[in-house]
Design an enzyme around this catalytic site. Structure first.
Site, PDB file in Angstrom:
ATOM      1  N   THR A  40      -5.879   7.707  -4.646  1.00  0.00           N
ATOM      2  CA  THR A  40      -5.975   7.857  -2.885  1.00  0.00           C
ATOM      3  C   THR A  40      -5.043   8.828  -2.469  1.00  0.00           C
ATOM      4  OG1 THR A  40      -6.438   5.525  -2.743  1.00  0.00           O
ATOM      5  CG2 THR A  40      -5.315   6.297  -0.938  1.00  0.00           C
ATOM      6  N   GLU A  89       0.866  -1.157   0.051  1.00  0.00           N
ATOM      7  CA  GLU A  89      -0.027   0.105   0.076  1.00  0.00           C
ATOM      8  C   GLU A  89       0.787   1.219  -0.105  1.00  0.00           C
ATOM      9  OE1 GLU A  89      -2.685  -0.026  -1.032  1.00  0.00           O
ATOM     10  OE2 GLU A  89      -4.202   0.037   0.480  1.00  0.00           O
TER      11      GLU A  89
HETATM   12  N1  HSE Z   1      -8.452   4.526   4.683  1.00  0.00           N
HETATM   13  C1  HSE Z   1      -8.018   4.775   3.306  1.00  0.00           C
HETATM   14  C2  HSE Z   1      -8.254   6.309   2.709  1.00  0.00           C
HETATM   15  C3  HSE Z   1      -8.429   3.797   2.234  1.00  0.00           C
HETATM   16  O1  HSE Z   1      -9.466   6.696   2.998  1.00  0.00           O
HETATM   17  O2  HSE Z   1      -7.548   7.055   2.446  1.00  0.00           O
HETATM   18  C4  HSE Z   1      -8.124   4.260   0.859  1.00  0.00           C
HETATM   19  O3  HSE Z   1      -7.229   3.123   0.515  1.00  0.00           O
END
Ligand code: HSE
Length: 309
Positions: free
Chosen positions: A183, A130
């Site tokens: 993201t 990630e």
């Molecule tokens: N918790 C993360 C966000 C998940 O909301 O940025 C996205 O991959």
């Protein structure tokens, strides 16, 4: 074992109230990976399909292959492996696409090598995937994709990941509009500080959500699915956000929110029929906005990754 094919599921992170600490896995979509031992002592990407050429072909920059490499280095194992990755879900969709690839890679290499690590021990490696994909090693997609079900990340330092119970008749409707949100960007716009008032409302909801899963209280689950902190900011990136939520709730959903960092939205529903209705209602909003979308209706996936051959 000379080769293995593995499926790893998509996931819904945050689940409205639990930014970076709550997530659940769905049955579909997901990614597939094939690993085959070779005698070169090297990792080789044979092919990546379904990404329109967008993912890095460099072993260290691609989240699935970097995870495989890190696991081999950790184990002091110099096995050569040919890797074929099949992206069966959209990139930048808010459905944990990079997490599914990282988990598929981690799970597959561990099985190929005769399971030297426990599934839980694979989690920090998948989290690094990630980090490679989006800059932070959050676990709310990788942990549900790897362990299945609903997951609470109680703490990151030290890592404390709890698998929560699910409700028997709970279904998710996920709508993915054809918009791409990275993201990294969706995290970049977030406020760095929040008010005590919002914090109180938010942790009340996280507690309520977890309590609802343990007490099988569908009403409490729905009441707890409100995000006072992240969605108010991120919703500006999402055309039709309010109408999508309204249409899901009108169809009888328990609650609705942004899936991960978006643009997908999800609704949790009591029963498959309501989930289907919610999905159709949400899709109608995007249709009216002339935005193409895909609907996924799924039970909560309790299994996580699966071997396909
Ligand atoms: N918790 C993360 C966000 C998940 O909301 O940025 C996205 O991959």
């Amino acid at each position: 074992m000379e080769s293995i094919k593995v499926f790893a599921p998509a996931s819904v992170a945050n689940v409205a109230c639990g930014f970076d600490v709550l997530g659940f896995a769905v049955s579909a979509p997901g990614d597939e990976i094939i690993l085959r031992k070779n005698s070169t002592g090297k990792l080789q990407i044979l092919s990546i399909e379904g990404d329109d050429g967008k993912l890095p072909r460099d072993i260290e920059k691609n989240s699935a292959t970097a995870v495989i490499k890190n696991i081999l280095v950790h184990l002091g194992n110099s096995q050569g492996i040919d890797i074929s990755l099949f992206k069966k879900m959209p990139l930048g969709s808010g459905l944990g696409s990079s997490a599914a690839s990282s988990v598929a890679g981690a799970f597959a290499v561990n099985e190929l090598l005769g399971r030297p690590l426990s599934v839980r021990e694979l989690l920090p490696f998948a989290m690094e995937g990630e980090r490679i994909a989006c800059g932070t090693a959050h676990a709310d997609n990788v942990a549900p994709s790897l362990l299945g079900g609903f997951i609470l990340i109680r703490s990151y330092e030290p890592l404390d990941v709890i698998k929560l119970p699910s409700l028997k008749n709970l279904f998710a409707a996920v709508i993915h509009p054809q918009i791409e949100i990275k993201t990294k960007d969706a995290r970049g716009i977030l406020k760095k500080e929040i008010t005590l008032r919002d914090a109180v409302r938010q942790w009340g909801n996280v507690g309520g959500f977890v309590a609802a899963l343990y007490s099988a209280d569908y009403g409490l689950l729905g009441r707890s699915m409100i995000d006072h902190i992240v969605e108010p900011t991120r919703s500006i990136l999402l055309p039709g956000y309010d109408q999508v939520k309204e249409s899901a709730m009108a169809a009888g959903a328990l609650g609705c929110g942004i899936s991960g960092s978006g643009p997908s939205l999800f609704a949790l529903c009591r029963g498959q029929d309501i989930a289907r209705k919610a999905g159709i209602g949400m899709a109608k909003v995007f249709e009216d906005l002339k935005i193409e979308s895909e609907i996924y209706v799924s039970e909560i996936n309790q299994k996580g990754p699966q071997i396909l051959n």
